[in-house]
Design a protein around this motif. Sequence first.
Motif, PDB file in Angstrom:
ATOM      1  N   ARG A 197       0.837  -1.203   0.000  1.00  0.00           N
ATOM      2  CA  ARG A 197       0.000   0.000   0.000  1.00  0.00           C
ATOM      3  C   ARG A 197       0.873   1.254   0.000  1.00  0.00           C
ATOM      4  O   ARG A 197       0.579   2.234  -0.701  1.00  0.00           O
ATOM      5  CB  ARG A 197      -0.920   0.001   1.220  1.00  0.00           C
ATOM      6  CG  ARG A 197      -1.995  -1.071   1.200  1.00  0.00           C
ATOM      7  CD  ARG A 197      -2.986  -0.840   2.329  1.00  0.00           C
ATOM      8  NE  ARG A 197      -3.809   0.328   2.057  1.00  0.00           N
ATOM      9  CZ  ARG A 197      -4.359   1.092   2.994  1.00  0.00           C
ATOM     10  NH1 ARG A 197      -4.155   0.828   4.267  1.00  0.00           N
ATOM     11  NH2 ARG A 197      -5.111   2.115   2.657  1.00  0.00           N
ATOM     12  N   LEU A 198       1.947   1.237   0.782  1.00  0.00           N
ATOM     13  CA  LEU A 198       2.856   2.383   0.830  1.00  0.00           C
ATOM     14  C   LEU A 198       3.553   2.586  -0.513  1.00  0.00           C
ATOM     15  O   LEU A 198       3.734   3.726  -0.970  1.00  0.00           O
ATOM     16  CB  LEU A 198       3.884   2.191   1.941  1.00  0.00           C
ATOM     17  CG  LEU A 198       3.372   2.388   3.380  1.00  0.00           C
ATOM     18  CD1 LEU A 198       4.410   1.924   4.391  1.00  0.00           C
ATOM     19  CD2 LEU A 198       3.012   3.845   3.625  1.00  0.00           C
ATOM     20  N   VAL A 199       3.942   1.491  -1.158  1.00  0.00           N
ATOM     21  CA  VAL A 199       4.585   1.595  -2.478  1.00  0.00           C
ATOM     22  C   VAL A 199       3.642   2.263  -3.474  1.00  0.00           C
ATOM     23  O   VAL A 199       4.038   3.168  -4.219  1.00  0.00           O
ATOM     24  CB  VAL A 199       5.008   0.199  -2.987  1.00  0.00           C
ATOM     25  CG1 VAL A 199       5.405   0.273  -4.467  1.00  0.00           C
ATOM     26  CG2 VAL A 199       6.166  -0.337  -2.165  1.00  0.00           C
ATOM     27  N   GLY A 200       2.380   1.818  -3.502  1.00  0.00           N
ATOM     28  CA  GLY A 200       1.413   2.431  -4.408  1.00  0.00           C
ATOM     29  C   GLY A 200       1.258   3.909  -4.153  1.00  0.00           C
ATOM     30  O   GLY A 200       1.200   4.726  -5.092  1.00  0.00           O
ATOM     31  N   ALA A 201       1.200   4.309  -2.878  1.00  0.00           N
ATOM     32  CA  ALA A 201       1.043   5.719  -2.531  1.00  0.00           C
ATOM     33  C   ALA A 201       2.277   6.532  -2.902  1.00  0.00           C
ATOM     34  O   ALA A 201       2.165   7.668  -3.374  1.00  0.00           O
ATOM     35  CB  ALA A 201       0.750   5.848  -1.035  1.00  0.00           C
ATOM     36  N   VAL A 202       3.471   5.972  -2.682  1.00  0.00           N
ATOM     37  CA  VAL A 202       4.712   6.679  -3.021  1.00  0.00           C
ATOM     38  C   VAL A 202       4.767   6.975  -4.516  1.00  0.00           C
ATOM     39  O   VAL A 202       5.086   8.101  -4.942  1.00  0.00           O
ATOM     40  CB  VAL A 202       5.947   5.849  -2.596  1.00  0.00           C
ATOM     41  CG1 VAL A 202       7.221   6.429  -3.229  1.00  0.00           C
ATOM     42  CG2 VAL A 202       6.083   5.839  -1.081  1.00  0.00           C
ATOM     43  N   ILE A 203       4.462   5.973  -5.331  1.00  0.00           N
ATOM     44  CA  ILE A 203       4.499   6.155  -6.790  1.00  0.00           C
ATOM     45  C   ILE A 203       3.506   7.236  -7.210  1.00  0.00           C
ATOM     46  O   ILE A 203       3.850   8.164  -7.962  1.00  0.00           O
ATOM     47  CB  ILE A 203       4.183   4.829  -7.509  1.00  0.00           C
ATOM     48  CG1 ILE A 203       5.285   3.806  -7.238  1.00  0.00           C
ATOM     49  CG2 ILE A 203       4.018   5.059  -9.020  1.00  0.00           C
ATOM     50  CD1 ILE A 203       4.965   2.413  -7.741  1.00  0.00           C
ATOM     51  N   PHE A 204       2.278   7.142  -6.717  1.00  0.00           N
ATOM     52  CA  PHE A 204       1.243   8.098  -7.105  1.00  0.00           C
ATOM     53  C   PHE A 204       1.593   9.513  -6.660  1.00  0.00           C
ATOM     54  O   PHE A 204       1.511  10.469  -7.452  1.00  0.00           O
ATOM     55  CB  PHE A 204      -0.097   7.685  -6.503  1.00  0.00           C
ATOM     56  CG  PHE A 204      -1.163   8.731  -6.640  1.00  0.00           C
ATOM     57  CD1 PHE A 204      -1.820   8.919  -7.850  1.00  0.00           C
ATOM     58  CD2 PHE A 204      -1.507   9.547  -5.572  1.00  0.00           C
ATOM     59  CE1 PHE A 204      -2.795   9.896  -7.995  1.00  0.00           C
ATOM     60  CE2 PHE A 204      -2.474  10.525  -5.704  1.00  0.00           C
ATOM     61  CZ  PHE A 204      -3.127  10.703  -6.914  1.00  0.00           C
ATOM     62  N   LEU A 205       1.970   9.685  -5.404  1.00  0.00           N
ATOM     63  CA  LEU A 205       2.214  11.027  -4.876  1.00  0.00           C
ATOM     64  C   LEU A 205       3.464  11.672  -5.481  1.00  0.00           C
ATOM     65  O   LEU A 205       3.505  12.891  -5.686  1.00  0.00           O
ATOM     66  CB  LEU A 205       2.342  10.965  -3.352  1.00  0.00           C
ATOM     67  CG  LEU A 205       1.033  10.684  -2.604  1.00  0.00           C
ATOM     68  CD1 LEU A 205       1.303  10.355  -1.149  1.00  0.00           C
ATOM     69  CD2 LEU A 205       0.100  11.888  -2.712  1.00  0.00           C
ATOM     70  N   THR A 206       4.483  10.865  -5.780  1.00  0.00           N
ATOM     71  CA  THR A 206       5.681  11.408  -6.434  1.00  0.00           C
ATOM     72  C   THR A 206       5.329  11.925  -7.823  1.00  0.00           C
ATOM     73  O   THR A 206       5.739  13.035  -8.217  1.00  0.00           O
ATOM     74  CB  THR A 206       6.779  10.335  -6.520  1.00  0.00           C
ATOM     75  OG1 THR A 206       7.118   9.886  -5.212  1.00  0.00           O
ATOM     76  CG2 THR A 206       8.024  10.909  -7.184  1.00  0.00           C
ATOM     77  N   LEU A 207       4.581  11.134  -8.586  1.00  0.00           N
ATOM     78  CA  LEU A 207       4.162  11.570  -9.917  1.00  0.00           C
ATOM     79  C   LEU A 207       3.282  12.813  -9.833  1.00  0.00           C
ATOM     80  O   LEU A 207       3.396  13.732 -10.653  1.00  0.00           O
ATOM     81  CB  LEU A 207       3.407  10.434 -10.624  1.00  0.00           C
ATOM     82  CG  LEU A 207       4.244   9.209 -10.988  1.00  0.00           C
ATOM     83  CD1 LEU A 207       3.347   8.109 -11.565  1.00  0.00           C
ATOM     84  CD2 LEU A 207       5.339   9.581 -11.986  1.00  0.00           C
ATOM     85  N   TRP A 208       2.390  12.858  -8.830  1.00  0.00           N
ATOM     86  CA  TRP A 208       1.508  14.019  -8.614  1.00  0.00           C
ATOM     87  C   TRP A 208       2.347  15.273  -8.369  1.00  0.00           C
ATOM     88  O   TRP A 208       2.126  16.308  -8.995  1.00  0.00           O
ATOM     89  CB  TRP A 208       0.594  13.727  -7.416  1.00  0.00           C
ATOM     90  CG  TRP A 208      -0.294  14.862  -6.980  1.00  0.00           C
ATOM     91  CD1 TRP A 208       0.097  16.093  -6.528  1.00  0.00           C
ATOM     92  CD2 TRP A 208      -1.724  14.884  -6.940  1.00  0.00           C
ATOM     93  NE1 TRP A 208      -0.977  16.862  -6.190  1.00  0.00           N
ATOM     94  CE2 TRP A 208      -2.109  16.139  -6.437  1.00  0.00           C
ATOM     95  CE3 TRP A 208      -2.704  13.948  -7.242  1.00  0.00           C
ATOM     96  CZ2 TRP A 208      -3.449  16.490  -6.256  1.00  0.00           C
ATOM     97  CZ3 TRP A 208      -4.030  14.299  -7.058  1.00  0.00           C
ATOM     98  CH2 TRP A 208      -4.396  15.549  -6.581  1.00  0.00           C
ATOM     99  N   ALA A 209       3.309  15.188  -7.439  1.00  0.00           N
ATOM    100  CA  ALA A 209       4.119  16.348  -7.071  1.00  0.00           C
ATOM    101  C   ALA A 209       4.978  16.826  -8.235  1.00  0.00           C
ATOM    102  O   ALA A 209       5.120  18.034  -8.464  1.00  0.00           O
ATOM    103  CB  ALA A 209       4.995  16.006  -5.867  1.00  0.00           C
TER     104      ALA A 209
END
Length: 302
Positions: A197-209
């Motif tokens: 779950r943390l990996v999915g969030a890291v990928i998404f939020l990094t791309l978002w930022a």
Amino acid sequence: MIPYSGEIAGLATGLLWAIGSFLWATMGKELTAVGINLYKVVAGLIILTVGMLIAGQPAWPGDLEGRQIAYLLASGVVGLGIGDIFYFYALLRIGARRALLLWLTAPPLAAILGWIFLGESIATLGWIGIALTLVGIGVVQSEKDEKEGDEEPLSRKILLIGTGAGILAGLGQAIASVFNKIVLIENVSAIQVTQLRLVGAVIFLTLWAVAFGRLKSSMSPFFKKRIFTVATIAVIAGTVLGLLGMSYSQGMIEIGLSNTLTSTSTLWALPIGLIFFKDKITLRTILGTAVAFGGVALVFFR
């Protein structure tokens, strides 16, 4: 196995989430919702992975099926990524106690989604509980905010926007809970669930930022010693230990009971806010919170 370990984990998770939320709220004026969330998941993933290596476990859960990995990555994106952006936005706008109260929308929404997509049943008392949860939240959120010290009272506009963000955060958590349940019933460990779950969030939020050019501005406050220290404590409490506790609880007991126990964060918030942050707690707030939490408990009454 410790008796009632799933129930104890659920209650502990509620306390840890409340502590983490208040810690983040103390730095509210210096941080953004995206910045808090990105730091939270990156630091959480690093701390969890290092802990796994120290414990002699593999750094990556390689024994999962592609379908299970996809569900958990999606859970991370929706719950820890999108949902928590809305949650931290609400936290920064309307404070920890009000934001945590809105977190109570997640269990009823999860029950409704389970009813629609997983064929789960909701008893008559469950529907009454959903109504009570909404009434209790409405009672507290509609209470007039008073000026405390140098802080201005919340305007109606900010309260409405913050409340809307909190409800969207609850929806994100509810959707993530459905994804989690699909995998947890297949005996996947709490550590594997949390890490993916943390990996999915890291990928998404990094791309978002990166896409919105906010990566540097969002992360720069964390180079300050005080913010880094408090934020890291909040990550260990609310993210690493909190998510592990939630996943363990959901794997040991019924998902509804687990969600109810983790929702005690809104109850823990009352004494924490009163004792450590000098919050003004009115009888209306206490009664409204109790009604809302009681509604959550009824949702999962069997």
